[in-house]
Design an enzyme around this catalytic site. Structure first.
Site, PDB file in Angstrom:
ATOM      1  N   ALA A 158       0.849  -1.196   0.000  1.00 52.63           N
ATOM      2  CA  ALA A 158       0.000   0.000   0.000  1.00 52.63           C
ATOM      3  C   ALA A 158       0.882   1.243   0.000  1.00 52.63           C
ATOM      4  CB  ALA A 158      -0.890   0.004   1.236  1.00 52.63           C
ATOM      5  N   LYS A 159       0.363   2.307  -0.597  1.00 52.61           N
ATOM      6  CA  LYS A 159       1.069   3.583  -0.557  1.00 52.61           C
ATOM      7  C   LYS A 159       0.345   4.433   0.477  1.00 52.61           C
ATOM      8  CE  LYS A 159       3.145   6.562  -4.016  1.00 52.61           C
ATOM      9  NZ  LYS A 159       4.523   6.522  -3.569  1.00 52.61           N
ATOM     10  N   GLY A 160       0.576   4.096   1.729  1.00 50.96           N
ATOM     11  CA  GLY A 160      -0.087   4.781   2.837  1.00 50.96           C
ATOM     12  C   GLY A 160       0.740   5.962   3.305  1.00 50.96           C
ATOM     13  N   TYR A 164       5.340   6.365   5.275  1.00 49.32           N
ATOM     14  CA  TYR A 164       6.505   7.116   4.801  1.00 49.32           C
ATOM     15  C   TYR A 164       7.354   7.702   5.930  1.00 49.32           C
ATOM     16  CZ  TYR A 164       5.669   6.101   0.028  1.00 49.32           C
ATOM     17  OH  TYR A 164       5.561   5.412  -1.156  1.00 49.32           O
TER      18      TYR A 164
END
Ligand code: PY5
Length: 305
Positions: A158-160, A164
């Site tokens: 996932a690009k949550g 980051y």
């Protein structure tokens, strides 16, 4: 590189002035990091601005949201159209595009499910993420002492937004130590990816990249590189890489929307060298493809008008 403001930002279905695109300080995502986003680029082509693999990016946005059980109150097609509209209305020949889905004001408990779901899309001009010099001659990387998260702790698929903070720990450590970018190992000690890019090595004419199961994001540039390389007749395989595989590789490059194809010239002070022939060829084809100059990859471009 400071953000250059543009005119309009799309927020929940409306295009509003850049300076009015604000959120409340009690916005849920700001506190706990449950949000998902994309990084996309539009390129200048002979037929006007075209967004590179836009539908693939928006489908990944929805996949990220599904993983976190966030219900986006729009369809993929609606966000695709909204993205094109935002690029068009701002009148830029090329730009970086940042769609973000975030949980809004109204709840402060850890259960994100009752929160209102917001969507914004902003665009602005953004040059080479790792610098023009890095793009031409390669960047200097450091293997981070911070590990990429285990898939059963925080899903790398996932690009949550919140995940980051892991990338930022690595990036800050690398910059403070005098390098350009960080490479992250997974909890098992194999190479996962860089803080905001996937990684490839060239060895004996083949290209090797870590599998997604090593903790790499399912990168759209990574997928494009694999297709370009195979079309050039290069063998590409996914394999677990040790840090020493990077030190002794013939060539190394990283790839991502922001970084595009950036060569790596040094890792942990071991010299890889100036960009090699495979890196240069893939860079060249990629740059031509995104500008609509390669018929074979025409389906990668989604024109804004
Ligand atoms: N891995 C990570 C951790 C990333 O954040 C990114 C993209 C990639 C790989 C490459 O994915 P793709 O090719 O689909 O872009 N990073 C974002 C980008 O826009 C943010 C960077 C600041 O490139």
């Amino acid at each position: 590189m400071p953000i250059t403001p543009t005119e309009k930002i799309w927020m929940n279905g409306e295009l509003i002035p850049w300076e009015d695109a604000k959120v409340h300080v009690l916005t849920h995502t700001l506190h706990y990091g449950t949000g998902v986003f994309e990084g996309v680029r539009a390129y200048e082509t002979a037929r006007g601005p075209a967004v590179f693999r836009l539908t693939d990016h928006i489908e990944r946005l929805f996949a990220s949201a599904k993983i976190f059980m966030i219900d986006i109150p729009f369809t993929v097609q609606e966000i695709v159209e909204a993205t094109k509209e935002t690029v068009k209305v701002n009148g830029l020949p090329s730009c970086y595009i940042r769609p973000i889905v975030y949980l809004g004001y109204g709840e402060m408990g850890l259960n994100p499910m009752p929160c209102v779901v917001n969507v914004s899309i902003a665009v602005w001009p953004w040059g080479a993420y790792l610098g023009d010099e890095g793009m031409q001659h390669g960047v200097r990387m450091k293997i981070s002492s911070w590990r990429r998260h285990d898939p059963n702790i925080i899903p790398p698929a996932a690009k949550g937004t919140g995940q980051y903070i892991n990338s930022q720990l690595a990036k800050v450590e690398a910059i403070k130590a005098g390098y350009d970018e960080a490479i992250m190992l997974n909890p098992q000690g194999f190479v996962a990816e860089a803080s905001g890019e996937n990684i490839f090595i060239a060895r004996d004419g083949d290209l090797i990249t870590p599998p997604l199961s090593a903790g790499a994001l399912v990168g759209i540039t990574r997928d494009s590189v694999i297709r370009i390389a195979r079309d050039l007749g290069v063998n590409v395989h996914e394999a677990d890489l040790m840090r020493t595989d990077l030190y002794t590789a013939d060539e190394v490059f990283v790839c991502g929307t922001a970084a595009e194809i950036t060569p790596v010239r040094e890792i942990d002070d071991r010299v890889v060298g100036e960009p090699g022939p495979l890196t240069k060829k893939i860079q060249e084809v990629f740059h031509a493809a995104v500008r609509g100059e390669v018929e074979r990859y025409a389906d990668w471009l989604e024109y804004v008008s």
